[in-house]
Design an enzyme around this catalytic site. Structure first.
Site, PDB file in Angstrom:
ATOM      1  N   ALA A 122      59.369  78.392  87.437  1.00 36.16           N
ATOM      2  CA  ALA A 122      60.220  78.530  86.321  1.00 36.16           C
ATOM      3  C   ALA A 122      60.783  80.284  86.358  1.00 36.16           C
ATOM      4  O   ALA A 122      60.228  80.983  85.787  1.00 36.16           O
ATOM      5  CB  ALA A 122      59.570  78.513  84.860  1.00 36.16           C
ATOM      6  N   VAL A 123      62.015  79.968  87.305  1.00 37.08           N
ATOM      7  CA  VAL A 123      62.675  81.288  87.486  1.00 37.08           C
ATOM      8  C   VAL A 123      63.771  81.411  86.810  1.00 37.08           C
ATOM      9  O   VAL A 123      64.560  80.537  86.597  1.00 37.08           O
ATOM     10  CB  VAL A 123      62.766  81.335  89.136  1.00 37.08           C
ATOM     11  CG1 VAL A 123      63.447  82.617  89.376  1.00 37.08           C
ATOM     12  CG2 VAL A 123      61.580  81.174  89.920  1.00 37.08           C
ATOM     13  N   GLY A 124      63.957  82.708  86.242  1.00 32.43           N
ATOM     14  CA  GLY A 124      65.139  82.871  85.364  1.00 32.43           C
ATOM     15  C   GLY A 124      65.195  82.180  84.110  1.00 32.43           C
ATOM     16  O   GLY A 124      64.020  81.857  83.485  1.00 32.43           O
ATOM     17  N   LYS A 125      66.355  81.415  83.852  1.00 34.18           N
ATOM     18  CA  LYS A 125      66.539  80.763  82.450  1.00 34.18           C
ATOM     19  C   LYS A 125      65.460  79.734  82.578  1.00 34.18           C
ATOM     20  O   LYS A 125      65.325  78.969  81.563  1.00 34.18           O
ATOM     21  CB  LYS A 125      67.661  80.453  82.244  1.00 34.18           C
ATOM     22  CG  LYS A 125      68.679  81.573  81.748  1.00 34.18           C
ATOM     23  CD  LYS A 125      70.020  81.482  81.197  1.00 34.18           C
ATOM     24  CE  LYS A 125      70.756  82.647  81.085  1.00 34.18           C
ATOM     25  NZ  LYS A 125      72.274  82.228  81.086  1.00 34.18           N
ATOM     26  N   TYR A 126      65.008  79.225  83.558  1.00 37.69           N
ATOM     27  CA  TYR A 126      64.418  77.856  83.625  1.00 37.69           C
ATOM     28  C   TYR A 126      63.012  77.961  83.001  1.00 37.69           C
ATOM     29  O   TYR A 126      62.143  77.000  82.774  1.00 37.69           O
ATOM     30  CB  TYR A 126      64.026  77.581  85.131  1.00 37.69           C
ATOM     31  CG  TYR A 126      65.302  76.675  85.657  1.00 37.69           C
ATOM     32  CD1 TYR A 126      66.558  77.011  85.828  1.00 37.69           C
ATOM     33  CD2 TYR A 126      65.165  75.156  86.250  1.00 37.69           C
ATOM     34  CE1 TYR A 126      67.891  76.373  86.224  1.00 37.69           C
ATOM     35  CE2 TYR A 126      66.118  74.634  86.643  1.00 37.69           C
ATOM     36  CZ  TYR A 126      67.410  75.146  86.649  1.00 37.69           C
ATOM     37  OH  TYR A 126      68.289  74.264  87.363  1.00 37.69           O
ATOM     38  N   GLU A 169      65.117  69.452  99.467  1.00 33.76           N
ATOM     39  CA  GLU A 169      65.006  68.101  99.274  1.00 33.76           C
ATOM     40  C   GLU A 169      65.581  67.401 100.495  1.00 33.76           C
ATOM     41  O   GLU A 169      65.076  66.416 101.053  1.00 33.76           O
ATOM     42  CB  GLU A 169      66.088  67.686  98.105  1.00 33.76           C
ATOM     43  CG  GLU A 169      65.915  66.187  97.782  1.00 33.76           C
ATOM     44  CD  GLU A 169      66.580  65.887  96.661  1.00 33.76           C
ATOM     45  OE1 GLU A 169      65.911  65.866  95.541  1.00 33.76           O
ATOM     46  OE2 GLU A 169      67.912  65.829  96.458  1.00 33.76           O
ATOM     47  N   ASP A 191      59.456  69.700  89.437  1.00 39.46           N
ATOM     48  CA  ASP A 191      60.351  70.365  88.865  1.00 39.46           C
ATOM     49  C   ASP A 191      59.922  70.739  87.329  1.00 39.46           C
ATOM     50  O   ASP A 191      59.170  69.921  86.834  1.00 39.46           O
ATOM     51  CB  ASP A 191      61.545  69.473  88.830  1.00 39.46           C
ATOM     52  CG  ASP A 191      62.408  69.774  90.184  1.00 39.46           C
ATOM     53  OD1 ASP A 191      61.835  70.289  91.086  1.00 39.46           O
ATOM     54  OD2 ASP A 191      63.670  69.225  89.999  1.00 39.46           O
TER      55      ASP A 191
HETATM   56  C1  UD2 Z   1      67.395  68.227  92.641  1.00 48.13           C
HETATM   57  C2  UD2 Z   1      65.900  68.252  92.968  1.00 48.13           C
HETATM   58  C3  UD2 Z   1      65.474  69.495  93.099  1.00 48.13           C
HETATM   59  C4  UD2 Z   1      65.807  70.082  94.384  1.00 48.13           C
HETATM   60  C5  UD2 Z   1      67.359  70.249  94.272  1.00 48.13           C
HETATM   61  C6  UD2 Z   1      67.851  70.734  95.643  1.00 48.13           C
HETATM   62  C7  UD2 Z   1      64.820  66.203  91.650  1.00 48.13           C
HETATM   63  C8  UD2 Z   1      64.550  65.753  90.114  1.00 48.13           C
HETATM   64  N1  UD2 Z   1      65.364  67.449  91.465  1.00 48.13           N
HETATM   65  O1  UD2 Z   1      67.392  68.921  91.367  1.00 48.13           O
HETATM   66  O2  UD2 Z   1      63.927  69.600  93.215  1.00 48.13           O
HETATM   67  O3  UD2 Z   1      65.375  69.492  95.383  1.00 48.13           O
HETATM   68  O4  UD2 Z   1      67.781  68.907  93.875  1.00 48.13           O
HETATM   69  O5  UD2 Z   1      67.904  72.008  95.725  1.00 48.13           O
HETATM   70  O6  UD2 Z   1      64.666  65.617  92.465  1.00 48.13           O
HETATM   71  N2  UD2 Z   1      64.619  76.520  89.602  1.00 48.13           N
HETATM   72  C9  UD2 Z   1      64.210  77.558  88.614  1.00 48.13           C
HETATM   73  N3  UD2 Z   1      65.349  78.430  88.444  1.00 48.13           N
HETATM   74  C10 UD2 Z   1      66.714  78.321  88.851  1.00 48.13           C
HETATM   75  C11 UD2 Z   1      66.860  77.246  89.580  1.00 48.13           C
HETATM   76  C12 UD2 Z   1      65.918  76.256  89.894  1.00 48.13           C
HETATM   77  O7  UD2 Z   1      63.185  78.028  88.461  1.00 48.13           O
HETATM   78  O8  UD2 Z   1      67.464  79.250  88.462  1.00 48.13           O
HETATM   79  C13 UD2 Z   1      63.357  75.744  89.864  1.00 48.13           C
HETATM   80  C14 UD2 Z   1      63.119  74.870  88.690  1.00 48.13           C
HETATM   81  O9  UD2 Z   1      61.529  74.454  88.933  1.00 48.13           O
HETATM   82  C15 UD2 Z   1      63.823  73.513  88.901  1.00 48.13           C
HETATM   83  C16 UD2 Z   1      63.816  73.467  90.482  1.00 48.13           C
HETATM   84  O10 UD2 Z   1      63.881  74.924  90.883  1.00 48.13           O
HETATM   85  O11 UD2 Z   1      62.887  72.523  88.095  1.00 48.13           O
HETATM   86  C17 UD2 Z   1      64.978  72.631  90.953  1.00 48.13           C
HETATM   87  O12 UD2 Z   1      66.314  73.149  90.493  1.00 48.13           O
HETATM   88  P1  UD2 Z   1      67.208  72.235  89.927  1.00 48.13           P
HETATM   89  O13 UD2 Z   1      66.399  71.485  88.877  1.00 48.13           O
HETATM   90  O14 UD2 Z   1      68.073  73.046  89.221  1.00 48.13           O
HETATM   91  O15 UD2 Z   1      67.876  71.185  90.828  1.00 48.13           O
HETATM   92  P2  UD2 Z   1      68.496  70.109  90.759  1.00 48.13           P
HETATM   93  O16 UD2 Z   1      68.626  69.652  89.307  1.00 48.13           O
HETATM   94  O17 UD2 Z   1      69.765  69.966  91.690  1.00 48.13           O
END
Ligand code: UD2
Length: 294
Positions: A65-69, A244, A154
């Site tokens: 949970a980095v930044g706004k997450y 991924e 995630d």
């Molecule tokens: C997909 C994948 C993700 C990752 C990404 C490619 C699924 C549901 N999600 O989601 O796992 O493989 O593609 O990079 O399969 N996070 C932070 N702070 C941030 C950004 C990310 O904490 O500012 C962490 C957080 O735990 C988040 C995860 O990284 O759940 C993945 O980031 P995302 O949810 O923005 O990625 P997304 O939606 O593109």
């Protein structure tokens, strides 16, 4: 079912048949390399729980949970405590740069929460991809000798139903809910990348948002994906979907021993498909522009 009265025949009760046979005929329940694909209706949870209770297992879960997450963490943890391996020993590891904003969540008995500090980054791609390195180190430094299984999840997601012992296996991957057309699987297609998957290759498209298995197996996965990601970076390449893409390459070479259906990572913005009888874990709707650093 064979008859009880015929000599040499084994009695198989209807209940036992239920335990032995898959009750789903509308979905694929086994891969060509003979790994189960887990759907609601394909397993007996009481039987599985009793097997793993005797083994006295501990499961770890990582979440970043980095930044706004950080805003997603409370719901994630509260719903995880209710549905994720309920009744089993679970150690949650939260990685964040906002230590002061970690919510207070009362965990059930036998479940722990450890918070680790990680640097922030101005690129979401780096935050997401660096998870592999931090998971590798967590296993080496802390988990190796006292945890049996680990799942890496995630944070922008919530649990809605049971996620338990039916998901355990050596190497476990989850089928991505949004991608069912093989020709459109977004594998990394540049041969220069170590995440490359050639046209015609690849089994399923797996999620980066949930994977796991035995601690030793996930260590090997995390280490390989981290090294490949970093070696690509040295040559100026970033795979299409960061870690991924590397995970998908890894799973193509090292087949998962258990595959979880999209029940195990749905997306709230998608309407439920009829074959999904139960959504267990699902990504919440989010506005990327508001929450990502870039
Ligand atoms: C997909 C994948 C993700 C990752 C990404 C490619 C699924 C549901 N999600 O989601 O796992 O493989 O593609 O990079 O399969 N996070 C932070 N702070 C941030 C950004 C990310 O904490 O500012 C962490 C957080 O735990 C988040 C995860 O990284 O759940 C993945 O980031 P995302 O949810 O923005 O990625 P997304 O939606 O593109």
């Amino acid at each position: 079912v064979r008859s009880r009265n015929s000599p040499g025949f084994m009695l198989v009760t209807v209940t036992e048949v239920g335990l032995l046979l898959s009750l789903r005929t509308d979905v694929v329940t086994v891969t060509p390399w003979l790994a189960p694909v887990v759907w609601e209706g394909t397993f007996n949870e009481l039987l599985l729980d009793s097997i793993y209770k005797k083994k006295n297992i501990t499961v770890a879960a990582t979440v970043f949970a980095v930044g706004k997450y950080i805003m997603f963490l409370k719901d994630f943890l509260e719903t995880a405590d209710k549905h994720f391996f309920a009744g089993f020993r679970v150690d949650f590891y939260v990685f964040t740069d906002r230590l002061n904003e970690v919510p207070k969540v009362n965990m059930a008995a036998g479940r722990t929460l450890t918070v680790r500090s990680v640097p922030s980054s101005n690129r979401w791609q780096e935050i997401s991809a660096r998870r592999m390195e931090l998971i590798q180190k967590l296993i080496e430094e802390t988990l190796q000798n006292h945890v049996d299984y680990i799942f890496c999840l995630d944070v922008d997601s919530k649990f809605h139903g049971r996620w338990g012992t039916e998901s355990l296996g050596g190497l476990v991957a989850v089928i991505h809910p949004g991608l069912d057309n093989r020709s459109r699987f977004p594998y990394e297609r540049r041969p220069a990348s170590r995440a490359y998957v050639a046209p015609g290759e690849g089994d399923f498209y797996y999620c980066g948002g949930a994977f796991g298995g035995l601690v030793q197996e996930v260590h090997q996965l995390a280490k390989t994906c981290r090294n490949n990601f970093e070696d690509d970076a040295k040559e100026g390449i970033e795979a299409a979907w960061q870690e991924e893409s590397h995970l998908n390459r890894y799973m193509w070479i090292n087949k998962p021993s258990k595959v979880l259906s999209p029940e195990y990572l749905w997306q709230d913005f998608k309407q439920r498909n009829p074959e999904v009888l139960l959504i267990r874990f699902s990504g919440v709707i989010k506005n990327y522009a508001n929450i990502r650093p870039n």
